[in-house]
Each structure stands twice: as C-alpha cells, then as structure tokens.
Design a protein around this motif. Structure first.
Motif, PDB file in Angstrom:
ATOM      1  N   MET A 117       0.841  -1.179   0.000  1.00 48.47           N
ATOM      2  CA  MET A 117       0.000   0.000   0.000  1.00 48.47           C
ATOM      3  C   MET A 117       0.880   1.234   0.000  1.00 48.47           C
ATOM      4  O   MET A 117       2.060   1.163   0.353  1.00 48.47           O
ATOM      5  N   GLU A 118       0.303   2.335  -0.345  1.00 45.63           N
ATOM      6  CA  GLU A 118       1.044   3.583  -0.465  1.00 45.63           C
ATOM      7  C   GLU A 118       0.612   4.565   0.619  1.00 45.63           C
ATOM      8  O   GLU A 118      -0.575   4.797   0.822  1.00 45.63           O
ATOM      9  N   ILE A 119       1.606   5.125   1.328  1.00 46.19           N
ATOM     10  CA  ILE A 119       1.349   6.170   2.311  1.00 46.19           C
ATOM     11  C   ILE A 119       2.321   7.319   2.053  1.00 46.19           C
ATOM     12  O   ILE A 119       3.332   7.143   1.365  1.00 46.19           O
ATOM     13  N   THR A 133       4.007  -2.656   3.588  1.00 49.95           N
ATOM     14  CA  THR A 133       3.194  -3.868   3.589  1.00 49.95           C
ATOM     15  C   THR A 133       1.742  -3.528   3.916  1.00 49.95           C
ATOM     16  O   THR A 133       1.447  -2.467   4.461  1.00 49.95           O
ATOM     17  N   ASP A 134       0.842  -4.432   3.591  1.00 55.73           N
ATOM     18  CA  ASP A 134      -0.588  -4.181   3.800  1.00 55.73           C
ATOM     19  C   ASP A 134      -0.943  -3.979   5.264  1.00 55.73           C
ATOM     20  O   ASP A 134      -1.875  -3.258   5.586  1.00 55.73           O
ATOM     21  N   VAL A 135      -0.228  -4.622   6.173  1.00 63.55           N
ATOM     22  CA  VAL A 135      -0.447  -4.429   7.603  1.00 63.55           C
ATOM     23  C   VAL A 135       0.823  -3.785   8.155  1.00 63.55           C
ATOM     24  O   VAL A 135       1.836  -4.449   8.332  1.00 63.55           O
ATOM     25  N   VAL A 153      -0.783  11.163  12.276  1.00 59.04           N
ATOM     26  CA  VAL A 153      -1.363  10.473  11.133  1.00 59.04           C
ATOM     27  C   VAL A 153      -2.663  11.185  10.791  1.00 59.04           C
ATOM     28  O   VAL A 153      -3.551  11.313  11.635  1.00 59.04           O
ATOM     29  N   ASN A 154      -2.747  11.675   9.572  1.00 57.89           N
ATOM     30  CA  ASN A 154      -3.920  12.427   9.118  1.00 57.89           C
ATOM     31  C   ASN A 154      -4.253  13.564  10.085  1.00 57.89           C
ATOM     32  O   ASN A 154      -5.389  13.756  10.479  1.00 57.89           O
ATOM     33  N   GLN A 155      -3.225  14.277  10.488  1.00 55.39           N
ATOM     34  CA  GLN A 155      -3.296  15.461  11.342  1.00 55.39           C
ATOM     35  C   GLN A 155      -3.726  15.172  12.778  1.00 55.39           C
ATOM     36  O   GLN A 155      -4.133  16.078  13.498  1.00 55.39           O
ATOM     37  N   ALA A 156      -3.623  13.917  13.208  1.00 57.67           N
ATOM     38  CA  ALA A 156      -3.928  13.555  14.596  1.00 57.67           C
ATOM     39  C   ALA A 156      -2.672  12.965  15.229  1.00 57.67           C
ATOM     40  O   ALA A 156      -2.087  12.021  14.688  1.00 57.67           O
ATOM     41  N   ILE A 157      -2.254  13.529  16.362  1.00 56.00           N
ATOM     42  CA  ILE A 157      -1.064  13.034  17.061  1.00 56.00           C
ATOM     43  C   ILE A 157      -1.333  11.614  17.563  1.00 56.00           C
ATOM     44  O   ILE A 157      -2.389  11.340  18.145  1.00 56.00           O
ATOM     45  N   LEU A 214      -1.658   1.609   9.916  1.00 52.82           N
ATOM     46  CA  LEU A 214      -1.803   2.591   8.839  1.00 52.82           C
ATOM     47  C   LEU A 214      -2.689   2.044   7.733  1.00 52.82           C
ATOM     48  O   LEU A 214      -2.785   0.828   7.545  1.00 52.82           O
ATOM     49  N   HIS A 215      -3.325   2.938   6.994  1.00 54.09           N
ATOM     50  CA  HIS A 215      -4.231   2.577   5.916  1.00 54.09           C
ATOM     51  C   HIS A 215      -3.774   3.232   4.621  1.00 54.09           C
ATOM     52  O   HIS A 215      -3.086   4.265   4.654  1.00 54.09           O
TER      53      HIS A 215
END
Length: 67
Positions: A1-3, A13-15, A37-41, A52-53
């Motif tokens: 997956m891409e982050i 990895t996916d997980v 992550v997504n503006q949340a500490i 992560l997603h």
C-alpha cells in the motif's frame, strides 16, 4: 500500500503499524520524535497498535535544541 511520510510517498506492507514504519521502513530512532497520522497526534504508547491505511498522511516531527 502507499502512504505519504513528510510529503514523500512510500510503499509499505498491507499491515503496517506506526512502529513498523519507523523502525523497519524509515530506520528512525523513536527517541525525540512525534508522529501524526492524518493530522492527529499518535501517542508513543499507541505506535505498535496503530495500523496505517492506504493513503494515510504521516508527519514525523523531530525535536531540536536551540534557543
């Protein structure tokens, strides 16, 4: 997956937990940093369990000395 980490795209990895991202993917020591992550500490106690997603935006902030 891409982050995205600090505006750079990574394939993981996916997980993938925040802890895995820091140690295995980025090779960053856990001391003296904060993670959002997504503006949340995300507290350091939650790094191992926070999964992560695809498309997540991760920001890593390193503490610096100065004055």
């Amino acid at each position: 997956m891409e982050i995205t980490v600090n505006q750079q795209i990574y394939q993981v990895t996916d997980v993938c937990s925040v802890q895995h991202l820091l140690t295995a993917v980025l090779n960053i020591p856990a001391k003296g940093i904060a993670v959002a992550v997504n503006q949340a500490i995300i507290s350091k106690a939650s790094w191992e369990s926070h999964i992560l997603h695809p498309g997540d935006q991760v920001i890593i902030i390193k503490a610096t000395q100065g004055g």
